[in-house]
Design a protein around this motif. Structure first.
Motif, PDB file in Angstrom:
ATOM      1  N   ARG A 170       8.249 -14.455   2.008  1.00 53.07           N
ATOM      2  CA  ARG A 170       8.562 -13.309   2.872  1.00 53.07           C
ATOM      3  C   ARG A 170       9.686 -13.614   3.848  1.00 53.07           C
ATOM      4  O   ARG A 170      10.192 -12.707   4.499  1.00 53.07           O
TER       5      ARG A 170
ATOM      6  N   PRO B 104      10.232  -7.634   2.938  1.00 54.23           N
ATOM      7  CA  PRO B 104       8.959  -6.911   3.042  1.00 54.23           C
ATOM      8  C   PRO B 104       8.073  -7.156   1.837  1.00 54.23           C
ATOM      9  O   PRO B 104       8.548  -7.490   0.747  1.00 54.23           O
ATOM     10  N   ASP B 105       6.771  -6.987   2.035  1.00 52.78           N
ATOM     11  CA  ASP B 105       5.842  -7.189   0.926  1.00 52.78           C
ATOM     12  C   ASP B 105       5.291  -5.872   0.389  1.00 52.78           C
ATOM     13  O   ASP B 105       4.418  -5.877  -0.478  1.00 52.78           O
ATOM     14  N   LYS B 106       5.802  -4.755   0.869  1.00 54.25           N
ATOM     15  CA  LYS B 106       5.362  -3.447   0.383  1.00 54.25           C
ATOM     16  C   LYS B 106       6.198  -3.026  -0.812  1.00 54.25           C
ATOM     17  O   LYS B 106       7.413  -3.203  -0.834  1.00 54.25           O
TER      18      LYS B 106
ATOM     19  N   SER C 135       9.405  -0.863  -0.386  1.00 55.42           N
ATOM     20  CA  SER C 135      10.517  -1.333   0.446  1.00 55.42           C
ATOM     21  C   SER C 135      11.124  -2.640  -0.048  1.00 55.42           C
ATOM     22  O   SER C 135      11.837  -3.310   0.686  1.00 55.42           O
ATOM     23  N   ARG C 136      10.890  -2.968  -1.290  1.00 52.30           N
ATOM     24  CA  ARG C 136      11.408  -4.234  -1.826  1.00 52.30           C
ATOM     25  C   ARG C 136      12.910  -4.240  -2.046  1.00 52.30           C
ATOM     26  O   ARG C 136      13.489  -5.266  -2.353  1.00 52.30           O
TER      27      ARG C 136
ATOM     28  N   GLU D 145      15.382  -7.490   6.293  1.00 55.93           N
ATOM     29  CA  GLU D 145      15.894  -7.538   7.652  1.00 55.93           C
ATOM     30  C   GLU D 145      16.589  -8.871   7.874  1.00 55.93           C
ATOM     31  O   GLU D 145      16.027  -9.927   7.584  1.00 55.93           O
TER      32      GLU D 145
END
Length: 175
Positions: A56, A77-79, A82-83, A87
């Motif tokens: 991550r 991100p890990d969702k 949103s891969r 950021e």
């Protein structure tokens, strides 16, 4: 000769801690209040180890021999929805090494790695009016807007923060 490599966090935690403490104590706003001790900085870096191990967080460092002169990280991100984005966090250049293009090299390294990982959108926040703003604007980052009193600078004074984004062309869809 300065080399840029992905940092092995636990192997380089001491040098990364020195960089973080010197950067904050030199006046850069990267999320900490001054004075920041090396022990506090070390605890912060050690707290990132789980994110690094889980993929991550990716950290790059600029080395002059064994000394770390700069670093930059990508928070992934890990969702599932949103891969495609990441950021950019903690772009730091030691006060002694500023003004020689190292920040630009670190930024380009993170952008290229993001593209290679299939990330097509990067975002970041930085203190409005800081020297970092010139770097981001001159390398194609787009300001979204500023939020007043968003974060305290190292001296504890609330300052506005500007949000930026940049589209990067994916070079491989490996994520």
């Amino acid at each position: 000769m300065i080399r840029l490599d992905e940092a092995r966090l636990l192997d380089n935690a001491g040098e990364l801690s020195a960089l973080l403490a010197d950067t904050v104590n030199g006046g850069a706003s990267v999320g900490f209040l001054a004075p920041l001790s090396r022990a506090e900085a070390l605890a912060w870096w050690e707290g990132r180890a789980a994110d690094v191990a889980a993929g991550r967080l990716v950290v790059w460092a600029a080395y002059d021999g064994a000394r770390v002169l700069g670093s930059v990280s990508l928070a992934l991100p890990d969702k599932a929805n949103s891969r495609h984005r990441a950021e950019l966090v903690k772009l730091m250049v030691h006060p002694d090494a500023r003004g020689h293009g190292l920040g630009r090299r670190l930024l380009a390294t993170a952008e290229a790695a993001a593209a290679a990982a299939g990330v097509t959108l990067l975002h970041l926040d930085t203190e409005t009016g800081s020297p970092a703003e010139h770097l981001y604007r001159s390398t194609g980052w787009t300001p979204v807007g500023a939020i007043p009193d968003y974060a305290a600078d190292p001296g504890g004074v609330l300052r506005p923060t500007t949000i930026y984004y940049k589209h990067v062309p994916a070079t491989a869809l490996t994520r």
